[in-house]
Structure formats: C-alpha cells, structure tokens
Design an enzyme around this catalytic site. Structure first.
Site, PDB file in Angstrom:
ATOM      1  N   TYR A 170       0.831  -1.204   0.000  1.00  0.00           N
ATOM      2  CA  TYR A 170       0.000   0.000   0.000  1.00  0.00           C
ATOM      3  C   TYR A 170       0.868   1.257   0.000  1.00  0.00           C
ATOM      4  CZ  TYR A 170      -3.906   3.055   1.079  1.00  0.00           C
ATOM      5  OH  TYR A 170      -4.852   4.036   1.022  1.00  0.00           O
ATOM      6  N   PHE A 178      -9.218  20.328 -24.334  1.00  0.00           N
ATOM      7  CA  PHE A 178      -9.562  18.928 -24.496  1.00  0.00           C
ATOM      8  C   PHE A 178     -10.840  18.695 -23.691  1.00  0.00           C
ATOM      9  CE2 PHE A 178      -9.245  14.371 -23.394  1.00  0.00           C
ATOM     10  CZ  PHE A 178      -9.322  13.885 -24.676  1.00  0.00           C
ATOM     11  N   THR A 179     -11.649  17.725 -24.110  1.00  0.00           N
ATOM     12  CA  THR A 179     -12.989  17.551 -23.506  1.00  0.00           C
ATOM     13  C   THR A 179     -12.941  17.494 -21.975  1.00  0.00           C
ATOM     14  OG1 THR A 179     -12.689  15.195 -23.906  1.00  0.00           O
ATOM     15  CG2 THR A 179     -14.080  16.387 -25.466  1.00  0.00           C
ATOM     16  N   ASP A 181       0.340  19.814 -20.710  1.00  0.00           N
ATOM     17  CA  ASP A 181      -0.360  18.532 -20.838  1.00  0.00           C
ATOM     18  C   ASP A 181       0.466  17.688 -21.802  1.00  0.00           C
ATOM     19  OD1 ASP A 181      -1.900  16.336 -21.481  1.00  0.00           O
ATOM     20  OD2 ASP A 181      -3.765  17.453 -21.763  1.00  0.00           O
ATOM     21  N   LYS A 183      -1.680   7.068 -22.967  1.00  0.00           N
ATOM     22  CA  LYS A 183      -1.014   7.454 -24.212  1.00  0.00           C
ATOM     23  C   LYS A 183       0.500   7.510 -23.984  1.00  0.00           C
ATOM     24  CE  LYS A 183      -5.300   9.635 -24.818  1.00  0.00           C
ATOM     25  NZ  LYS A 183      -6.072  10.808 -24.434  1.00  0.00           N
ATOM     26  N   ARG A 231     -16.231  12.986 -34.563  1.00  0.00           N
ATOM     27  CA  ARG A 231     -15.794  14.209 -33.879  1.00  0.00           C
ATOM     28  C   ARG A 231     -16.413  15.376 -34.630  1.00  0.00           C
ATOM     29  NH1 ARG A 231     -13.449  13.382 -28.688  1.00  0.00           N
ATOM     30  NH2 ARG A 231     -15.612  12.828 -28.625  1.00  0.00           N
ATOM     31  N   PHE A 241     -22.795  11.568 -27.290  1.00  0.00           N
ATOM     32  CA  PHE A 241     -21.995  10.789 -28.240  1.00  0.00           C
ATOM     33  C   PHE A 241     -21.598   9.434 -27.683  1.00  0.00           C
ATOM     34  CE2 PHE A 241     -17.697  11.265 -26.487  1.00  0.00           C
ATOM     35  CZ  PHE A 241     -17.838  12.375 -25.681  1.00  0.00           C
TER      36      PHE A 241
END
Ligand code: PLP
Length: 482
Positions: A80, A132-133, A223, A266, A389, A455
């Site tokens: 942990y 970005f969303t 980012d 990513k 998109r 969506f």
C-alpha cells in the site's frame, strides 16, 4: 524513417519491432456489419469489439505493450505504501523529464481534476492553445472559463503549417492583460493538440509560451499526454531539434514549465497518469488531493502492474524507433487518402487520420450528422470503427438548439504499435470505396438522445434506406468476398 528502400517506389514506413503476442480478429460479412451498426444505434461506441476488424476508435489505453513492459509487470511490488514499484516509476520520470517530484493519478483527467481543484477559482480563466474535452469539463466545473488562443492556422482543415497547434503569442499576451495575470489560473500547453487533429506545437513556441508566463508571473502547465508524437514532430520538422536527443527536448520543457501532467494511457504505452514538477512547494499544494481522490501517494489509484508497465513505457517514449511508428503510419494513411482525393486534415498529425466529412458530404446538413453517417458507412464498408468528432460530439445549447461543430470530422485513431501496414492499406482501400460511393450516403436522426455526453450513449437511425443500398452496392462490387 532511417531505413531507405533500394527502389524508392517501394518506400513505406518500416516497423522497428516484431509482433510476439497476437489477438484474433473477426471480419463479418457486410450483411452482418449492417445489422451490427444498426443494432448499435449507428453509434460506434456501442459496437461490440468482437464485431470489429480494425478498432480505430481511440489511441487511449489500447497501445501495444513491449516484451519488457509485460515482463516488468511480473515484478510489481504490491504494498500500500512505500512500494518499490513506485520508486521505479519515479526513476523513470526523473530520467525522462529530469523532475524530482511526482504525484500519481489513475488517468489524465484525474490529474486535470486535481489541477482544477487546486488552482481554478470561480471567475478565473485558464488559457490554452486548444481545449480537451475532460480538461474543459473540470475547469468549468470549478467555475473557471477556458480561453483558446491557438493560431488561426490550427483551425484550417488544409494547411502546410508543420505546427498547427502553436499558440498565437500576441493573443496570449493580450488575453493575460485583458483578464489580469491575477485572474489567470494557469496557461496550459497541450502537446499534440488532440481535438484539432493531433497537431503538434513547436519547441520554440512552447518555450516562448513559458517565457510569457514567467514575465507575467502566471503558472505554466504542460499537458504531455500526446508529447511523444509531438517530440517526433519536433525532431523531424523543426531545424533546432534535429540534432537534439529526445531526452534533451523533454528536459528542456520540464525545466521551463511549472507543472507537467500526462495520461499514461497514451504517454508510456500503459494505463495511468501522473503530475510532475521541479517545484516542491507547488507539488506540496497538490499532494493532499491524491489520497482524497486517487489513492495513497505511492499508487494514486493505479494498479501496481500498470505502474511497472508505465515506468518501462516512459523509457520507450525516448526511443525514436518506437515513437516514430504511430506518426509514420498516420502519415502513410493520410497520403494514400489525399493522393486519391479524399478530404483529410493536413498535414498529418499524431493520434490518427481525420476525414473531413463536411467535404465528403457537402449537401448533408449538420443536423443530419455527416460525420456520424460516414462513421457508419465505413463500418459497413470494412468493419472499421472510427470516432465521430463533429456535431454529435457537441452538446445542445441551453435552449435546445444544436451547436454545430466547426469541423465535421471522422477520426481514425492509430493505436501505437498495434496495426500492420497491410491493415493500414486495407483501411485506406475501404475509405476510398466509401468516398467513391458517397452519393449513396444519407443522414441520421436520433431515436434516443441523452442530455449529457450523447456521443457515448445516444442512438440514431438512418433517414431513408441508404444503409441497405450501400451494403447492396458493396455486394455488387466485391461479390461474395468479405
Ligand atoms: C486523453 C487525453 C487526456 C485525458 O486522459 P485520460 O487518461 O483519457 O483521462 C488529457 N489530455 C489530452 C491531450 C489527451 O489526449
């Protein structure tokens, strides 16, 4: 790529890896594909993976892992607190970014949640090249506003600008002055600008943005989720980067930016996320949120095996042999389509190829959802799953009217190290067939329209009978072949 073919007409991107674990794929007959897409309400998110031949929905969490990543997963230290696995992640981040401080989080949006909680106050503004969303959702949830200052070239579908994700530096300065530096929560640089087609930002521009931030005393945030593709483009498109190592580029950025965060779905070919920085006091101000939202400081909501995979994957993100594969395959697909006349976003970016459906179906109005219609058509044509998109991905205005997307795009993501070149050629072939048969493609209408994130869950049906006609045309052209 470094490998040059003897006959230039044979030149293709060459994989610098081989495949040692495989997953069987199914390619259904066209009649079954027609049934499957209609059963999924013409929403590619609702298709089942068993019915898909090429899954090009996303590049998130679907990148192939290397033998070394898989091997490392077996050595995970499952404790942990104080896990050796976390120390290995810390060493990997130190190697890649040179940064001392690291906070783990379960994925990219979790980092965004924490940054928004810590720095975004009601009435403040977050300035960025493009949103970005998930980023925007967290900032607006905390009462902040997002202002985009991407250079106007970034929004042109066709351009030969190598860095369409660049900030307009004059507009950046004006925006900071207009709101006042004290009201700017942070300036966020999104590497490999996702929603405008995975378009990169130049090193020169990123460093200039950091300088502007220092001058005004405003925090800079990078980012880095799509940074590995972006670094590939810096190396191949920007003169000053040609003779720099990838590591020098990562370090230079980390030295200049106050905070870096990334999604390891990513960056790092794995699953997870992290925030890193040279700045101890900034990181201390974020620390308390990790146990609150994510988990203890040495796992942050990630499974220890995933942390091992990300640690190894981060070292791999320094290796041009590995990081060139995605962008070069995308470039290949974009060129194939462009040479044939299919409208695509240019130049090729990271992440995937983007079909410009407003040009494929110029007569079809936004409220019959051209990008979703092309997505359905491509699945019928080849069992290929892309992601809409366009207007479907927008949300209606408060008064119920549609907010039309600026660009109606179908994104064909290229998961890293996953497809072979023959599969990419197959994809190009089926897109060309769709393009040649675009006159058959009609619109879609809602049968179930959720209020939020439609969506993901919404369902639609064809207007008229065009999908059956398209499948019948496929049979005429391809006989009894798949
Ligand atoms: C995917 C992505 C995120 C969010 O990461 P998740 O791991 O999916 O939560 C944030 N920023 C960019 C640029 C991304 O591409």
């Amino acid at each position: 790529m470094a490998v040059k073919f003897y006959k230039s007409e044979n030149q293709v991107p060459l994989e610098m890896h081989k495949v040692r674990v495989v997953q069987k794929l199914n390619l259904l007959p066209v009649e079954k594909r027609l049934q499957a897409i209609q059963g999924a309400g013409n929403n590619t998110f609702l298709l089942q993976n068993k019915d898909i031949y090429m899954d090009m929905l996303t590049d998130s969490g679907v990148n192939a892992m290397s033998d070394e990543q898989t091997a490392a997963m077996f050595t995970a230290d499952d404790s942990y607190a104080g896990s050796e696995t976390f120390n290995r992640l810390r060493r990997a981040v130190k190697e890649v970014f040179g940064t001392e401080y690291l906070l783990p989080a379960h994925q990219g949006r979790a980092c965004e949640n924490i940054l928004a909680e810590a720095f975004v106050k009601p009435g403040s503004v977050a300035i960025m090249n493009f949103h970005f969303t998930t980023t925007k959702a967290h900032i607006t949830r905390c009462g902040g506003e997002v202002v985009e200052v991407v250079d106007s070239k970034g929004l042109q579908p066709q351009s030969d600008d190598p860095f369409k994700g660049n900030f307009n530096l004059d507009v950046l300065k004006e925006t900071i002055e207009q709101y006042g530096p004290e009201n700017v929560a942070f300036v966020r640089v999104e590497a490999g600008t996702n929603l405008i087609g995975g378009q990169p930002v130049s090193l020169e521009n990123m460093l200039a943005v950091a300088d502007v931030c220092h001058k005004y005393g405003v925090m800079s945030v990078l980012d880095a989720s799509l940074l590995q593709d972006n670094v590939y483009f810096m190396k191949t498109r920007e003169a000053q980067c040609k003779y720099m190592t990838t590591k020098q580029i990562y370090h230079l950025l980390a030295d200049k930016m106050d905070i870096i965060y990334f999604s390891s779905r990513k960056l790092g070919f794995g699953r997870g996320g992290a925030i890193t920085s040279h700045n101890e006091s900034l990181m201390k101000s974020l620390m308390e949120f990790i146990p609150l939202y994510e988990g203890f400081l040495t796992y942050g909501g990630m499974d220890v095996r995933s942390i091992e995979a990300v640690a190894v994957g981060l070292y791999e993100s320094l290796d041009m042999d590995y990081i060139s594969q995605g962008p070069e395959f995308i470039q290949y697909l974009v060129k194939e389509l462009d040479d044939y006349g299919v409208p695509v976003i240019k130049p090729a970016g990271g992440l995937g190829a983007h079909l410009n459906c407003s040009e494929i179906l110029p007569e079809l109005p936004h409220n019959q959802y051209p990008a979703a219609a092309v997505a359905a058509a491509l699945y019928i044509a080849g069992g290929i799953r892309g992601m809409e998109r366009g207007t479907v991905s927008e949300q209606r205005e408060p008064d119920g009217s549609e907010r039309y997307a600026e660009l109606e795009l179908l994104r064909l993501a290229m998961p890293r190290r996953v497809f072979t070149l023959s599969q990419v050629k197959y994809c190009a072939d089926r897109v060309k067939w769709v393009w040649d048969n675009r006159d058959l493609i009609g619109g879609l209408q809602w049968t179930e329209e959720p209020k939020v994130l439609r969506f993901f869950f919404g369902r639609m049906k064809e207007i008229g009978h065009w999908q059956e006609d398209l499948a019948e045309k496929f049979r005429m052209d391809f006989g009894d072949s798949l």
